[in-house]
Design a protein around this motif. Structure first.
Motif, PDB file in Angstrom:
ATOM      1  N   LEU A 250       0.038  -9.408   5.115  1.00 15.69           N
ATOM      2  CA  LEU A 250      -1.314  -8.863   5.317  1.00 15.69           C
ATOM      3  C   LEU A 250      -1.754  -9.003   6.766  1.00 15.69           C
ATOM      4  O   LEU A 250      -2.473  -8.150   7.296  1.00 15.69           O
ATOM      5  CB  LEU A 250      -2.308  -9.553   4.377  1.00 15.69           C
ATOM      6  N   GLU A 251      -1.297 -10.082   7.427  1.00 18.87           N
ATOM      7  CA  GLU A 251      -1.599 -10.243   8.853  1.00 18.87           C
ATOM      8  C   GLU A 251      -0.901  -9.161   9.671  1.00 18.87           C
ATOM      9  O   GLU A 251      -1.481  -8.589  10.611  1.00 18.87           O
ATOM     10  CB  GLU A 251      -1.130 -11.620   9.335  1.00 18.87           C
ATOM     11  N   ILE A 252       0.370  -8.874   9.329  1.00 21.17           N
ATOM     12  CA  ILE A 252       1.139  -7.878  10.083  1.00 21.17           C
ATOM     13  C   ILE A 252       0.540  -6.480   9.915  1.00 21.17           C
ATOM     14  O   ILE A 252       0.356  -5.739  10.890  1.00 21.17           O
ATOM     15  CB  ILE A 252       2.618  -7.880   9.621  1.00 21.17           C
ATOM     16  N   VAL A 257      -2.532  -1.485   5.560  1.00 21.39           N
ATOM     17  CA  VAL A 257      -1.893  -1.722   4.274  1.00 21.39           C
ATOM     18  C   VAL A 257      -2.506  -0.823   3.206  1.00 21.39           C
ATOM     19  O   VAL A 257      -3.728  -0.676   3.131  1.00 21.39           O
ATOM     20  CB  VAL A 257      -2.048  -3.212   3.859  1.00 21.39           C
ATOM     21  N   PRO A 258      -1.689  -0.138   2.397  1.00 20.95           N
ATOM     22  CA  PRO A 258      -2.220   0.707   1.314  1.00 20.95           C
ATOM     23  C   PRO A 258      -3.085  -0.128   0.369  1.00 20.95           C
ATOM     24  O   PRO A 258      -2.802  -1.306   0.117  1.00 20.95           O
ATOM     25  CB  PRO A 258      -0.956   1.220   0.622  1.00 20.95           C
ATOM     26  N   GLU A 259      -4.117   0.517  -0.184  1.00 22.52           N
ATOM     27  CA  GLU A 259      -5.094  -0.230  -0.980  1.00 22.52           C
ATOM     28  C   GLU A 259      -4.466  -0.904  -2.201  1.00 22.52           C
ATOM     29  O   GLU A 259      -4.776  -2.060  -2.522  1.00 22.52           O
ATOM     30  CB  GLU A 259      -6.214   0.710  -1.432  1.00 22.52           C
ATOM     31  N   HIS A 260      -3.569  -0.188  -2.921  1.00 22.60           N
ATOM     32  CA  HIS A 260      -2.997  -0.771  -4.138  1.00 22.60           C
ATOM     33  C   HIS A 260      -2.097  -1.965  -3.818  1.00 22.60           C
ATOM     34  O   HIS A 260      -2.043  -2.936  -4.571  1.00 22.60           O
ATOM     35  CB  HIS A 260      -2.243   0.290  -4.945  1.00 22.60           C
ATOM     36  N   LEU A 261      -1.416  -1.888  -2.635  1.00 25.62           N
ATOM     37  CA  LEU A 261      -0.590  -3.031  -2.236  1.00 25.62           C
ATOM     38  C   LEU A 261      -1.464  -4.179  -1.755  1.00 25.62           C
ATOM     39  O   LEU A 261      -1.155  -5.361  -1.996  1.00 25.62           O
ATOM     40  CB  LEU A 261       0.394  -2.618  -1.149  1.00 25.62           C
ATOM     41  N   HIS A 262      -2.552  -3.850  -1.085  1.00 20.85           N
ATOM     42  CA  HIS A 262      -3.491  -4.872  -0.598  1.00 20.85           C
ATOM     43  C   HIS A 262      -4.091  -5.641  -1.782  1.00 20.85           C
ATOM     44  O   HIS A 262      -4.213  -6.869  -1.750  1.00 20.85           O
ATOM     45  CB  HIS A 262      -4.595  -4.210   0.232  1.00 20.85           C
ATOM     46  N   ARG A 298       7.094  -4.172  -2.409  1.00 15.98           N
ATOM     47  CA  ARG A 298       6.861  -3.077  -1.461  1.00 15.98           C
ATOM     48  C   ARG A 298       5.970  -3.527  -0.305  1.00 15.98           C
ATOM     49  O   ARG A 298       6.166  -3.122   0.841  1.00 15.98           O
ATOM     50  CB  ARG A 298       6.237  -1.877  -2.187  1.00 15.98           C
ATOM     51  N   LEU A 299       5.002  -4.383  -0.613  1.00 12.74           N
ATOM     52  CA  LEU A 299       4.137  -4.921   0.442  1.00 12.74           C
ATOM     53  C   LEU A 299       4.956  -5.704   1.456  1.00 12.74           C
ATOM     54  O   LEU A 299       4.813  -5.509   2.678  1.00 12.74           O
ATOM     55  CB  LEU A 299       3.058  -5.819  -0.184  1.00 12.74           C
ATOM     56  N   ALA A 303       5.802  -4.610   5.388  1.00 13.99           N
ATOM     57  CA  ALA A 303       5.427  -5.500   6.481  1.00 13.99           C
ATOM     58  C   ALA A 303       6.637  -5.878   7.324  1.00 13.99           C
ATOM     59  O   ALA A 303       6.568  -5.933   8.556  1.00 13.99           O
ATOM     60  CB  ALA A 303       4.757  -6.754   5.919  1.00 13.99           C
ATOM     61  N   ASP A 304       7.786  -6.145   6.669  1.00 14.25           N
ATOM     62  CA  ASP A 304       8.993  -6.514   7.414  1.00 14.25           C
ATOM     63  C   ASP A 304       9.470  -5.356   8.293  1.00 14.25           C
ATOM     64  O   ASP A 304       9.949  -5.553   9.421  1.00 14.25           O
ATOM     65  CB  ASP A 304      10.106  -6.923   6.438  1.00 14.25           C
ATOM     66  N   LYS A 305       9.347  -4.131   7.766  1.00 12.96           N
ATOM     67  CA  LYS A 305       9.759  -2.963   8.551  1.00 12.96           C
ATOM     68  C   LYS A 305       8.881  -2.799   9.777  1.00 12.96           C
ATOM     69  O   LYS A 305       9.373  -2.558  10.896  1.00 12.96           O
ATOM     70  CB  LYS A 305       9.694  -1.715   7.677  1.00 12.96           C
ATOM     71  N   VAL A 306       7.560  -2.966   9.616  1.00 11.29           N
ATOM     72  CA  VAL A 306       6.622  -2.861  10.734  1.00 11.29           C
ATOM     73  C   VAL A 306       6.895  -3.972  11.748  1.00 11.29           C
ATOM     74  O   VAL A 306       6.869  -3.746  12.970  1.00 11.29           O
ATOM     75  CB  VAL A 306       5.166  -2.921  10.231  1.00 11.29           C
ATOM     76  N   ALA A 307       7.173  -5.199  11.245  1.00 11.09           N
ATOM     77  CA  ALA A 307       7.438  -6.328  12.138  1.00 11.09           C
ATOM     78  C   ALA A 307       8.677  -6.074  12.975  1.00 11.09           C
ATOM     79  O   ALA A 307       8.714  -6.387  14.174  1.00 11.09           O
ATOM     80  CB  ALA A 307       7.601  -7.601  11.317  1.00 11.09           C
TER      81      ALA A 307
END
Length: 327
Positions: A250-252, A257-262, A298-299, A303-307
């Motif tokens: 969530l920090e990344i 972040v998509p709402e359903h994943l959030h 998926r969350l 996040a790992d892909k963005v990082a």
């Protein structure tokens, strides 16, 4: 040794009306509990037993079968042997008893093992052989991991005779040498119970089965408790790991972040000790265990892909040091 004494007390009172059965028991008790001695060129027969009932039984059988006089001595225990010992001795008619019982051959030579009439006897004789051996040198340990019925034998030939007798009764036993002493051992609980019944220790067999079942139930409870504890530890560790990674995810992602994943991630953080099934029930609308697990995966993957694209630490960086897979 409480069970051993119970068995011997019960066996000492078993009725043995058939002469061949009593002869088999006498020969075995004399062979396992005693020995032959030459005193002034005469054969003296001795047998040492740890219960008075067994000694009296042997003495009675010898008198009834062979009309031989014997003397019974009580020796008080000392040192390692604390309990009294009972020594049956036949001096005047020792050679006659040794010959009639089959302990010596026609040339006065000691018979190795047990007499052929006993070894090749009927199933009833085989039972009597085991009963005599147990009265002489048997022991029974409490049911548990090390439960065993054990007979200390005077030699390998006597041990083989016991093994063969058990085989005739459909019971498998093993012979082994322990520090130069031959022993016959039964470790299977069912086989021990069967042999106790056959020898005539029915009451002790019931007690043995009760204690055995109690031990098995206790062991099963302990195994289940350990299994449950292990599962709880793994579940708790998985929850801590997932919560730490979700927090970092969530920090990344921040506002991206998509709402359903959030929503799934926030549920994980708000209920860190809850199982995936419980998280699914807390979701609005309720989700299955697999559905909530899929959203959290998926969350983390997003996040790992963005990082990786930004060149910053992944969600694994949020784990406590002891939970990381660092080399």
């Amino acid at each position: 040794m409480a069970l051993t004494q119970k068995v011997k007390s019960e066996l000492a009172s078993v009725l043995a009306p058939h002469p061949s059965v009593r002869r088999a028991e006498v020969a075995t008790m004399l062979r396992f509990a005693g020995g032959l001695h030459l005193v002034g060129g005469r054969i003296v027969v001795e047998a040492e037993l740890d219960t008075g009932a067994a000694a009296r039984r042997l003495r009675t059988f010898i008198t009834e079968l062979y009309h031989v006089e014997s003397e019974l001595l009580v020796i008080n225990g000392s040192g390692v042997r604390r309990g009294p010992r009972y020594t049956l001795r036949v001096v005047r008619d020792g050679e006659q008893l040794a010959r009639l019982s089959g302990l010596v051959d026609q040339h006065r030579r000691p018979v190795r093992g047990l007499p052929p009439a006993v070894v090749g006897g009927s199933p009833a004789d085989a039972v009597a052989m085991w009963r005599g051996a147990f009265l002489a040198r048997g022991s029974l340990t409490e049911p548990g991991r090390s439960m065993a019925m054990e007979i200390t034998c005077p030699g390998s030939e006597a041990a083989l005779a016991l093994v063969g007798g058990a085989r005739r009764l459909g019971i498998t036993v093993k012979s082994r040498d322990v520090r130069g002493v031959e022993r016959v051992v039964i470790r299977d609980g069912d086989a021990i119970g069967d042999l106790l019944t056959r020898m005539g220790a029915g009451a002790t067999r019931i007690l043995w089965d009760e204690r055995r079942k109690r031990r098995e139930v206790r062991a099963s409870v302990n195994r289940l408790a350990n299994f449950d504890d292990a599962n709880l530890r793994r579940s708790a560790q998985a929850a801590v790991t997932a919560s730490a990674r979700v927090e970092r995810a969530l920090e990344i992602l921040g506002d991206d972040v998509p709402e359903h994943l959030h929503h799934a991630g926030q549920l994980r953080l708000a209920h860190r000790q809850a199982s995936l099934e419980e998280l699914g029930r807390l979701h609005e609308p309720p989700l299955t265990k697999d559905a909530i697990a899929g959203r959290i995966r998926r969350l983390l993957a997003t996040a790992d892909k963005v990082a990786e694209e930004r060149g910053i630490p992944s969600t694994e960086a949020g784990l406590p040091a002891e939970l990381r897979d660092d080399d």
